[in-house]
Design an enzyme around this catalytic site. Structure first.
Site, PDB file in Angstrom:
ATOM      1  N   GLU A   1      63.971 -71.712 -22.746  1.00 30.08           N
ATOM      2  CA  GLU A   1      62.793 -70.881 -22.489  1.00 30.08           C
ATOM      3  C   GLU A   1      61.913 -70.769 -23.729  1.00 30.08           C
ATOM      4  OE1 GLU A   1      63.875 -67.035 -20.742  1.00 30.08           O
ATOM      5  OE2 GLU A   1      62.506 -67.400 -19.100  1.00 30.08           O
TER       6      GLU A   1
ATOM      7  N   HIS B   1      86.307 -85.535 -19.649  1.00 28.14           N
ATOM      8  CA  HIS B   1      86.762 -86.387 -18.547  1.00 28.14           C
ATOM      9  C   HIS B   1      85.713 -86.476 -17.443  1.00 28.14           C
ATOM     10  CE1 HIS B   1      90.943 -86.841 -20.033  1.00 28.14           C
ATOM     11  NE2 HIS B   1      90.502 -85.845 -20.785  1.00 28.14           N
TER      12      HIS B   1
ATOM     13  N   LYS C   1      57.074 -68.478  -9.018  1.00 25.53           N
ATOM     14  CA  LYS C   1      56.842 -67.143  -8.451  1.00 25.53           C
ATOM     15  C   LYS C   1      55.584 -67.131  -7.579  1.00 25.53           C
ATOM     16  CE  LYS C   1      58.948 -64.643 -12.333  1.00 25.53           C
ATOM     17  NZ  LYS C   1      58.660 -63.771 -13.480  1.00 25.53           N
TER      18      LYS C   1
HETATM   19  O1  PA5 Z   1      63.752 -64.222 -22.008  1.00 26.16           O
HETATM   20  C1  PA5 Z   1      62.982 -63.708 -21.217  1.00 26.16           C
HETATM   21  O2  PA5 Z   1      61.998 -63.043 -21.567  1.00 26.16           O
HETATM   22  C2  PA5 Z   1      63.212 -63.847 -19.721  1.00 26.16           C
HETATM   23  O3  PA5 Z   1      64.341 -64.634 -19.473  1.00 26.16           O
HETATM   24  C3  PA5 Z   1      63.398 -62.474 -19.086  1.00 26.16           C
HETATM   25  O4  PA5 Z   1      64.478 -61.832 -19.691  1.00 26.16           O
HETATM   26  C4  PA5 Z   1      63.648 -62.606 -17.578  1.00 26.16           C
HETATM   27  O5  PA5 Z   1      62.606 -63.285 -16.970  1.00 26.16           O
HETATM   28  C5  PA5 Z   1      63.807 -61.218 -16.952  1.00 26.16           C
HETATM   29  O6  PA5 Z   1      62.681 -60.459 -17.160  1.00 26.16           O
HETATM   30  P1  PA5 Z   1      62.692 -58.884 -16.999  1.00 26.16           P
HETATM   31  O7  PA5 Z   1      63.614 -58.312 -18.012  1.00 26.16           O
HETATM   32  O8  PA5 Z   1      61.281 -58.454 -17.230  1.00 26.16           O
HETATM   33  O9  PA5 Z   1      63.163 -58.596 -15.602  1.00 26.16           O
END
Ligand code: PA5
Length: 432
Positions: free
Chosen positions: A286, A307, A420
């Site tokens: 990310e 394996h 989304k």
């Molecule tokens: O690292 C990040 O920012 C994302 O992975 C969020 O943690 C994830 O999308 C969840 O978001 P939120 O805490 O707003 O529900």
């Protein structure tokens, strides 16, 4: 025994003239992070968090955890991405992946809100049907569909079981300190709440109440976690490049990436580190997968995957490097029993299983190096709370520095929004 990285299977990389530029880039990235002049600087407040976390905050977390331990046999953690992966990684790293099956005086932990599978949700509902439970809903934004939906379902079950008032005592919210629906709801309904501090994004938040509360509920010594993180903060803040393993790792990753190694295989010979590996995948993917580039992280569990994927690593496309996670001492050990004469394994008699595991680690690293997969071994004393805190901070900082070297903002995740949009249309979500 302390934290170390063995780079020898990457060749004599540090003495190559073409490596010098990566050293300079890592130092520049460090300067940008520390001075707050880099991209996304408003989301870098995790950086000195181990130094800044107040004792009162830790005490409040511990008190809440004690209360949960006293009144519940199950703890349901609702969250996704950075609001889930870190806590799970920590609990399995420190307490083992079979934590729930152990005899213990702390609650079982179940996860929800990280998928939309009815089977998965029903299996958690089954597990809590005869156990007193608490919910910790973790969402910084408070608007993420998966956890919102799980909260609706588990919150409803809770009200049915304990009544509105009883439920309010068993729901804990971890969210933005001021804004968002969850914050509003926690004020309105009187839920106990913790903050995801401002300037700390999901995947950099495990060393806040986001991860520390679930850890404490499972009996993890969170003071030790924070002591490890603090030591890492200090070690990687001051040290010169030649002694700074965090800067070196960030530089080496980018050096390898620019030479076609676009897949990083995180690997461990300890199954208890699997969920930690999942958090690493989330943290790096990310943070770095942007602008059509970035290193693609995967996690492999050895010996199991030697394996299966091991074949590909040894003989397949040469676009990978490997980062091995290696605790120097296991939490427990087994001595190989004496064999009967003629026993095919008698040559191992009297050896510790940990020594045999170590030889598998050294051998696979050598074989993969020979097969054109450079690799490095990140070693730490043992899989305990201190090492967890230290390693977590190390990887958070290395990831941020790597992202800066790569030229991306390591603290946003615009790509996550794409699916989304389609979902909103498919589910006919009314415009707001
Ligand atoms: O690292 C990040 O920012 C994302 O992975 C969020 O943690 C994830 O999308 C969840 O978001 P939120 O805490 O707003 O529900």
């Amino acid at each position: 025994m302390s934290f170390n990285i063995d780079f020898k299977n990457c060749g004599d990389i540090f003495s190559l003239p073409e490596f010098d530029i990566y050293k300079i880039r890592a130092l520049d990235a460090h300067e940008a992070l520390v001075s707050g002049s880099g991209t996304g600087a408003d989301m870098t407040l995790w950086h000195d968090l181990p130094e800044r976390t107040a004792d009162e905050e830790l005490s409040a977390i511990k008190e809440c955890a004690r209360n949960i331990q006293k009144n519940a046999g199950a703890f349901v953690l609702i969250g996704i991405g950075g609001s889930y992966a870190g806590a799970r990684g920590a609990i399995e790293f420190i307490k083992g992946r079979n934590y729930n099956l152990k005899t213990k005086d702390t609650p079982m932990v179940f996860y929800s809100g990280c998928d939309l599978s009815p089977d998965s949700m029903n299996s958690v509902i089954d597990m809590i049907s005869e156990r007193d439970f608490y919910i910790n809903v973790v969402s910084k934004s408070g608007t993420t569909l998966e956890p919102d939906l799980a909260f609706k379902i588990f919150g409803g079950l809770m009200e049915k079981r304990y009544g509105k008032r009883g439920a309010a005592e068993r729901i804990i919210v971890t969210t933005d300190p001021e804004k968002g629906l969850l914050r509003e709801l926690s004020k309105k309904c009187g839920y106990k709440s913790f903050d995801v501090p401002r300037g700390v994004g999901g995947r950099y938040s495990v060393l806040t109440a986001v991860g520390l509360l679930p850890m404490a509920v499972c009996g993890v010594d969170i003071d030790e976690v924070m002591r490890g993180a603090r030591d890492a903060y200090r070690d990687f803040m001051e040290a010169e490049f030649s002694d700074n393993l965090c800067l070196k790792y960030a530089a080496v990753r980018n050096y390898l990436y620019d030479r076609g190694k676009c897949v990083e295989i995180f690997a461990s010979f300890e199954p208890d580190l699997h969920a930690f590996g999942e958090w690493l995948k989330q943290l790096f993917a990310e943070s770095e997968g942007k602008k059509g580039g970035g290193i693609f992280p995967v996690f492999t569990a050895f010996s199991t995957d030697l394996h299966s994927i091991g074949q590909y690593i040894q003989d397949g496309t040469k676009n990978q490097f490997e980062t091995l996670l290696w605790p120097e001492s296991p939490r427990t050990d087994i001595t190989m029993p004496e064999g009967a004469p003629g026993d095919a394994l008698s040559y191992l008699s009297g050896m510790k299983l940990s020594e045999i595991n170590r030889s598998a680690m050294i051998s696979s690293a050598a074989a993969h190096r020979d097969g054109g997969v450079p690799n490095l071994t990140v070693s730490f004393p043992r899989a305990d709370a201190y090492s967890y805190g230290y390693l977590t901070y190390f990887f958070e900082k290395a990831c941020a520095l790597s992202g800066y070297i790569l030229g991306v903002n390591p603290f946003d995740q615009p790509g996550v929004e794409a699916y989304k949009g389609y979902m909103r249309k498919l589910l006919k979500k009314p415009a707001q």
